[in-house]
Design a protein around this motif. Structure first.
Motif, mmCIF file in Angstrom:
data_model
loop_
_atom_site.group_PDB
_atom_site.id
_atom_site.type_symbol
_atom_site.label_atom_id
_atom_site.label_comp_id
_atom_site.label_asym_id
_atom_site.label_seq_id
_atom_site.Cartn_x
_atom_site.Cartn_y
_atom_site.Cartn_z
ATOM 1 N N UNK A 7 0.851 -1.177 0.000
ATOM 2 C CA UNK A 7 0.000 0.000 0.000
ATOM 3 C C UNK A 7 0.894 1.237 0.000
ATOM 4 N N UNK A 8 0.787 2.118 -0.996
ATOM 5 C CA UNK A 8 1.607 3.337 -0.961
ATOM 6 C C UNK A 8 1.328 4.131 0.310
ATOM 7 N N UNK A 9 2.378 4.607 0.948
ATOM 8 C CA UNK A 9 2.286 5.366 2.200
ATOM 9 C C UNK A 9 1.809 4.509 3.366
ATOM 10 N N UNK A 10 1.970 3.193 3.260
ATOM 11 C CA UNK A 10 1.637 2.329 4.389
ATOM 12 C C UNK A 10 2.472 2.697 5.607
ATOM 13 N N UNK A 28 -0.605 -4.206 2.739
ATOM 14 C CA UNK A 28 -0.593 -4.297 1.282
ATOM 15 C C UNK A 28 -1.913 -3.776 0.722
ATOM 16 N N UNK A 29 -2.025 -3.724 -0.606
ATOM 17 C CA UNK A 29 -3.160 -3.070 -1.250
ATOM 18 C C UNK A 29 -4.503 -3.671 -0.865
ATOM 19 N N UNK A 30 -4.543 -4.962 -0.562
ATOM 20 C CA UNK A 30 -5.789 -5.609 -0.167
ATOM 21 C C UNK A 30 -6.200 -5.257 1.253
ATOM 22 N N UNK A 58 -7.796 -8.426 5.725
ATOM 23 C CA UNK A 58 -8.818 -7.420 6.036
ATOM 24 C C UNK A 58 -10.210 -7.938 5.683
ATOM 25 N N UNK A 59 -10.312 -8.734 4.621
ATOM 26 C CA UNK A 59 -11.615 -9.192 4.140
ATOM 27 C C UNK A 59 -11.750 -10.704 4.238
ATOM 28 N N UNK A 339 3.184 -11.814 -2.697
ATOM 29 C CA UNK A 339 2.340 -12.687 -3.505
ATOM 30 C C UNK A 339 1.443 -13.578 -2.645
ATOM 31 N N UNK A 340 0.178 -13.634 -3.037
ATOM 32 C CA UNK A 340 -0.805 -14.553 -2.463
ATOM 33 C C UNK A 340 -1.074 -14.320 -0.982
ATOM 34 N N UNK A 341 -0.736 -13.155 -0.464
ATOM 35 C CA UNK A 341 -1.006 -12.871 0.947
ATOM 36 C C UNK A 341 -2.138 -11.865 1.021
ATOM 37 N N UNK A 342 -3.351 -12.345 0.981
ATOM 38 C CA UNK A 342 -4.503 -11.457 0.945
ATOM 39 C C UNK A 342 -5.411 -11.696 2.137
#
Length: 342
Positions: A7-10, A28-30, A58-59, A339-342
């Motif tokens: 995630x930018x600016x995480x 990350x982005x997710x 998160x989801x 990768x694959x960490x959502x």
């Protein structure tokens, strides 16, 4: 952009264990939280990224979990015994924790440090955490900002073997900016808060650093008044990224400069002398997280664009080494997408 990218600016936080293992934590982005595991290796020793570890999603079924980290959650990490703790904030701005330990089968699980009494932080709060060894047993001290006109910084301690909030919550009540960066080091001889306001180097209370309302660097211990660092004579950009480590020979302050967006460092030695240097060029709003791995070895984490395409925001770990009376810095291989960490 892929959801696997950082995630930018995480927020970024880090810890080191046993003088070799180095851990950085990001979102990350997710919206998932990820542990970037690495270590010092080679000759000379440099930070080497090794693997990603999934902390939490998160989801689930496209719906946020009840204890999901909010997007752009602040992060702080510390260890307690053989457990690693990660602190974050949920969608309702309550402080949460997750931990990994042999007792938890070496898997990240939901913590219970805040289960008996919720701690609600300001929606703009940053976090800082530090492991505090003392004669009564090791504890973790967590700092956060609360709602209110005075923008107070509050801390809470957790002792080993306990899973509830202690009574000795302390507030630092002079007015820092809303959303100031927070970072902390252990107290010791040689760290001077302010010439006019000495502090107790034998206390188990850490020294917390933050930005003053005048945009200068300030610090405090326990219930003491926040004092600006008069000798530093620096003013930072509002909400500058800030990280502080203590290498015993001197305190190292990392910050983002207001005029050219460089990561800069000032080292205040025990004799009062100061050294300034420029280290890296991060993305404009990158967080900073520095960790002392062992004497003479510090790793600084920050976000920067991939040089080849400038399309990806990567996580870099800069190894800073002390040898021959001077410090030098060498970047390690950036951590790839999770990768694959959502």
């Amino acid at each position: 952009m892929s959801y696997d990218y950082y995630l930018p600016d995480t927020a970024i936080t880090s810890m080191a264990v046993d003088g070799k293992a180095v851990y950085a934590y990001v979102q990350i982005m997710s919206g998932a939280l990820v542990e970037c595991e690495g270590s010092l290796d080679g000759n000379p020793e440099l930070y080497i990224f090794e693997q990603h570890n999934h902390v939490m999603a998160r989801f689930r079924d496209k719906k946020p979990l009840d204890d999901a980290p909010k997007l752009f959650t602040p992060l702080a990490a510390a260890y307690l015994g053989d457990a690693r703790y990660l602190f974050y904030v949920d969608d309702n701005n309550y402080l949460r924790d997750r931990y990994i330990s042999p007792q938890a089968r070496n898997k990240w699980v939901a913590g219970r440090l805040f289960s008996d009494r919720g701690i609600k932080v300001a929606q703009y709060s940053k976090l800082a955490a530090i492991t505090v060894p003392n004669r009564w047993g090791t504890s973790i001290c967590v700092y956060y900002q609360i709602l209110g006109e005075d923008a107070a910084i509050e801390s809470v301690n957790f002792k080993e073997g306990q899973s509830r909030r202690e009574v000795d919550t302390r507030r630092v009540t002079d007015p820092p900016p809303y959303g100031t960066s927070l970072t902390a080091v252990l107290a010791r001889d040689g760290i001077q808060l302010n010439k006019a306001v000495p502090f107790d180097p034998n206390s188990s209370l850490p020294v917390v650093y933050l930005q003053w309302h005048s945009l200068e660097l300030a610090h405090a211990q326990g219930k003491g008044t926040v004092r600006r660092m008069e000798d530093l004579k620096l003013r930072f950009a509002p909400h500058t990224s800030l990280s502080v480590v203590d290498d015993i020979s001197g305190l190292q302050y990392f910050y983002t400069s207001s005029d050219d967006n460089y990561v800069r460092r000032v080292i205040i030695k025990n004799n009062g002398q100061m050294e300034f240097d420029t280290l890296a060029t991060p993305t404009p709003r990158s967080a900073l997280a520095a960790v002392r791995v062992k004497p003479g070895k510090v790793v600084l984490f920050y976000q920067a664009l991939e040089k080849e395409t400038s399309e990806k925001v990567l996580l870099f770990g800069l190894t800073l080494s002390h040898s021959g009376g001077a410090w030098d810095g060498k970047p390690g291989r950036p951590a790839p997408p999770a990768k694959e960490l959502r």
